[in-house]
Write a protein that holds these residues in place. Sequence first.
Motif, PDB file in Angstrom:
ATOM      1  N   ARG A  62       1.131   4.115  -3.042  1.00 43.81           N
ATOM      2  CA  ARG A  62       0.954   5.550  -2.834  1.00 43.81           C
ATOM      3  C   ARG A  62       2.122   6.323  -3.452  1.00 43.81           C
ATOM      4  O   ARG A  62       1.937   7.441  -3.958  1.00 43.81           O
ATOM      5  CB  ARG A  62       0.836   5.849  -1.342  1.00 43.81           C
TER       6      ARG A  62
ATOM      7  N   GLU B  43       0.824  -1.208   0.000  1.00 46.27           N
ATOM      8  CA  GLU B  43       0.000   0.000   0.000  1.00 46.27           C
ATOM      9  C   GLU B  43       0.861   1.262   0.000  1.00 46.27           C
ATOM     10  O   GLU B  43       0.569   2.225  -0.714  1.00 46.27           O
ATOM     11  CB  GLU B  43      -0.928   0.023   1.213  1.00 46.27           C
TER      12      GLU B  43
ATOM     13  N   LEU C  95      -5.232   6.610  -4.722  1.00 44.44           N
ATOM     14  CA  LEU C  95      -4.096   6.692  -3.817  1.00 44.44           C
ATOM     15  C   LEU C  95      -3.227   7.937  -4.027  1.00 44.44           C
ATOM     16  O   LEU C  95      -2.222   8.110  -3.323  1.00 44.44           O
ATOM     17  CB  LEU C  95      -3.233   5.429  -3.945  1.00 44.44           C
TER      18      LEU C  95
END
Length: 318
Positions: free
Chosen positions: A167, A163, A176
């Motif tokens: 980003r 994650e 994101l």
Amino acid sequence: MPRATTEKFSRAHQPAPKKKDSNQASGSNTNPIFNTARFGQHILKNPATAQKIVDAANLKPTDKVMEVGPGTGNLTVKILEKAKHVTAIEMDPRMAAEVIKRVQGTPEQRKLEVIIGDFVKVDIPYFEVCISNTPYQISSPLVFRLLSHRPLFRVAILMFQREFAMRLVARPGTALWSRLSANVQLYAKVDNIINVSRNDFRPPPQVESSVIRMVPIDPPPPVKFEEFDGLNRIIFSRPNKTIRGNFQAKGVMKMLEQNRSTWLSLQATPVDDDRSVSQMTDEIISELGHTESRASKMDIDDLLKLLAAFHEAGIHFS
């Protein structure tokens, strides 16, 4: 330029839930030799994945490499096969000793230097390439410390929890895209190059990981990071709200008024402009056509133009 400041993002690379039984100490969720959980580290055990990471760096025989978080040296030994010199920065003295032990008595021994300490605090040596299986708690500080380092490095191959990596590489208009994305992409080209299964680690983390390639923009843009980040801190506070609405948040105008007052006091000649910062802000946003714009859809060029307009009006963010 970027400062190594910790961003709260603690879901990365956390150990899998421990089994509640009497044999817990010998279970697969802890490393029986090294206290990996203490430093948020997960040892990369898959040699094929390690080789892919090293190959992605396109190392030259003349390269000086900095490795952050070498663990027990599974990546280190592969880097040493291709590079001229490796400086490994490791916080756990026992892991550092294991890395040194792996190359003792080999030709690679003289090519390796191990620094025991916290990457955020130690002096960084000269390097051309950085490779890291990044301990989760220093993901953001590592990225920004690398980007602020001079002279510029050629490339960094960095593994993060997925994650966080997504980003970093996110684009405007995607879910994101964030302050982190914009701040990093102002200074570097970032690409996702390898997805890594949690099963490639010992102990396995709760999440999947990804490897990104980060190439600094050379020369770097002549933009003060604190100013760019200060603007982004405001407009990305609620990225799907209009930027005008975010400027109206509590405390924002007071801070900008104070900054402008400081700026005015430093000018050699008086500035004849009695407009309030609130009025100036509305006019700048309107003139640039951003009355209904949202940070979630603004690209780097949009942000730089907005920052330049504020600076021209004597409005600063740091």
